[in-house]
Design an enzyme around this catalytic site. Structure first.
Site, PDB file in Angstrom:
ATOM      1  N   CYS A 111      22.968 -13.705   3.117  1.00 16.65           N
ATOM      2  CA  CYS A 111      23.506 -12.820   4.030  1.00 16.65           C
ATOM      3  C   CYS A 111      24.956 -12.785   4.174  1.00 16.65           C
ATOM      4  O   CYS A 111      25.420 -14.122   4.179  1.00 16.65           O
ATOM      5  CB  CYS A 111      22.997 -13.004   5.340  1.00 16.65           C
ATOM      6  SG  CYS A 111      24.121 -11.908   6.663  1.00 16.65           S
ATOM      7  N   GLU A 112      25.853 -12.181   3.713  1.00 13.75           N
ATOM      8  CA  GLU A 112      27.368 -12.092   3.612  1.00 13.75           C
ATOM      9  C   GLU A 112      28.082 -12.255   4.884  1.00 13.75           C
ATOM     10  O   GLU A 112      29.183 -12.806   5.144  1.00 13.75           O
ATOM     11  CB  GLU A 112      28.064 -11.263   2.648  1.00 13.75           C
ATOM     12  CG  GLU A 112      28.148  -9.965   3.384  1.00 13.75           C
ATOM     13  CD  GLU A 112      28.500  -8.976   2.358  1.00 13.75           C
ATOM     14  OE1 GLU A 112      29.471  -7.969   2.811  1.00 13.75           O
ATOM     15  OE2 GLU A 112      28.725  -9.031   1.115  1.00 13.75           O
ATOM     16  N   HIS A 113      27.293 -11.943   5.914  1.00 16.03           N
ATOM     17  CA  HIS A 113      27.866 -11.926   7.192  1.00 16.03           C
ATOM     18  C   HIS A 113      27.747 -13.492   7.736  1.00 16.03           C
ATOM     19  O   HIS A 113      28.485 -13.980   8.828  1.00 16.03           O
ATOM     20  CB  HIS A 113      27.152 -10.826   8.191  1.00 16.03           C
ATOM     21  CG  HIS A 113      27.529  -9.508   7.662  1.00 16.03           C
ATOM     22  ND1 HIS A 113      26.479  -8.634   7.922  1.00 16.03           N
ATOM     23  CD2 HIS A 113      28.395  -8.945   6.898  1.00 16.03           C
ATOM     24  CE1 HIS A 113      27.050  -7.482   7.464  1.00 16.03           C
ATOM     25  NE2 HIS A 113      27.997  -7.721   6.854  1.00 16.03           N
ATOM     26  N   HIS A 114      26.596 -14.139   7.419  1.00 17.04           N
ATOM     27  CA  HIS A 114      26.222 -15.471   8.003  1.00 17.04           C
ATOM     28  C   HIS A 114      26.050 -16.655   7.067  1.00 17.04           C
ATOM     29  O   HIS A 114      25.815 -17.809   7.600  1.00 17.04           O
ATOM     30  CB  HIS A 114      25.154 -15.609   9.014  1.00 17.04           C
ATOM     31  CG  HIS A 114      25.466 -14.189  10.215  1.00 17.04           C
ATOM     32  ND1 HIS A 114      24.939 -13.048  10.067  1.00 17.04           N
ATOM     33  CD2 HIS A 114      26.009 -14.560  11.361  1.00 17.04           C
ATOM     34  CE1 HIS A 114      25.085 -12.469  11.388  1.00 17.04           C
ATOM     35  NE2 HIS A 114      25.624 -13.261  12.140  1.00 17.04           N
ATOM     36  N   GLN A 152      21.781  -6.157   1.998  1.00 14.72           N
ATOM     37  CA  GLN A 152      20.515  -5.588   1.266  1.00 14.72           C
ATOM     38  C   GLN A 152      20.886  -4.135   1.038  1.00 14.72           C
ATOM     39  O   GLN A 152      20.314  -3.619  -0.234  1.00 14.72           O
ATOM     40  CB  GLN A 152      19.249  -5.568   2.210  1.00 14.72           C
ATOM     41  CG  GLN A 152      17.921  -4.936   1.553  1.00 14.72           C
ATOM     42  CD  GLN A 152      16.733  -5.231   2.487  1.00 14.72           C
ATOM     43  OE1 GLN A 152      16.870  -6.013   3.552  1.00 14.72           O
ATOM     44  NE2 GLN A 152      15.834  -4.544   2.320  1.00 14.72           N
ATOM     45  N   HIS A 180      15.379 -11.535   6.843  1.00  9.00           N
ATOM     46  CA  HIS A 180      16.482 -11.895   7.028  1.00  9.00           C
ATOM     47  C   HIS A 180      16.804 -13.166   8.275  1.00  9.00           C
ATOM     48  O   HIS A 180      16.386 -12.858   9.277  1.00  9.00           O
ATOM     49  CB  HIS A 180      17.458 -10.786   7.602  1.00  9.00           C
ATOM     50  CG  HIS A 180      17.723  -9.682   6.619  1.00  9.00           C
ATOM     51  ND1 HIS A 180      19.074  -9.506   6.166  1.00  9.00           N
ATOM     52  CD2 HIS A 180      16.830  -8.665   6.055  1.00  9.00           C
ATOM     53  CE1 HIS A 180      18.949  -8.561   5.171  1.00  9.00           C
ATOM     54  NE2 HIS A 180      17.819  -8.133   5.137  1.00  9.00           N
ATOM     55  N   CYS A 182      19.305 -14.356   9.401  1.00  9.19           N
ATOM     56  CA  CYS A 182      20.472 -13.912  10.381  1.00  9.19           C
ATOM     57  C   CYS A 182      19.680 -13.491  11.523  1.00  9.19           C
ATOM     58  O   CYS A 182      20.237 -13.222  12.887  1.00  9.19           O
ATOM     59  CB  CYS A 182      21.411 -13.256   9.654  1.00  9.19           C
ATOM     60  SG  CYS A 182      21.053 -11.646   8.847  1.00  9.19           S
TER      61      CYS A 182
END
Length: 222
Positions: A111-114, A152, A180, A182
């Protein structure tokens, strides 16, 4: 400048033209692999120190280097197009126009956010025109684009566009069913839910019988 294959260039340019490439600053930033590994290890060491970890401890002292190697050679290897899979094409001399499906492709992403794990399965289908691709190459393309910080929705579209570009066919269908972490390991901590995304192009979108056949085969057991 590290040279990349013709197929890698085609794939990258197709994604750039549709604003579907990952947010990568440059194709090549001039930092050699060894230097990149040392820099990542250096800053990982600082993060661990800020977290009040004893980086001299036998269990932890090699951790910055393990993480650096993992980032470069494994979970983020898809950021570098020199790692794009070698593609084998077969001329469609038998004039096959039947659906080709590869199911249950296992993929791991981040996940590029976390910067935490996403994992799941992909189903990929296409109807060939002039070319057929070696079946394992579909798996490798899916896995290449998963080896990046990702969302995704973008990953689903990337796989679709790249296969359309390389195979010269509009008729491509993708389904991703992903877990996920996250969602599972932080925030809501929902350990059961999954996220499903799809991309239906060409006949998979416009012709109901083909679309129904695709979803039926995707849901078949065994």
């Amino acid at each position: 400048m590290i040279k990349i294959s013709k197929e890698a260039k085609l794939a990258r340019n197709a994604l750039l033209s549709k604003d579907l490439e990952n947010p990568i600053l440059k194709e090549y930033n001039g930092i050699e692999e060894k230097e990149r590994e040392l820099l990542i290890a250096k800053y990982m060491h600082k993060i661990m120190h800020i977290l009040n970890l004893d980086t001299k401890n036998d269990s932890l002292k090699e951790t910055p280097y393990r993480i650096s190697k993992m980032y470069n050679k494994e979970i983020f290897s898809g950021l570098d197009y020199k790692n794009f899979p070698k593609i084998t094409f077969i001329e469609n001399i038998i004039k096959s126009n039947d659906m080709i499906i590869v199911r249950d492709i296992i993929l791991m992403s981040t996940c590029e956010h976390h910067f935490i794990t996403i994992y799941g399965k992909a189903t990929v289908a296409y109807i060939p025109k002039k070319k057929i691709i070696g079946l394992s190459k579909i798996n490798r393309i899916v896995q290449f684009y998963s080896k990046r910080p990702q969302i995704q929705e973008r990953l689903t579209k990337q796989i679709s566009v790249v296969l359309q570009t390389l195979l010269h066919t509009k008729d491509v269908a993708i389904i991703l069913n992903m877990h996920h972490f996250c969602v599972k390991a932080r925030g809501i901590c929902d350990v059961n839910s999954t996220a499903i995304t799809s991309s239906l192009k060409g006949l998979f979108k416009t012709k109901k019988s083909i679309r129904d056949q695709f979803f039926l085969k995707n849901n078949m057991q065994g």
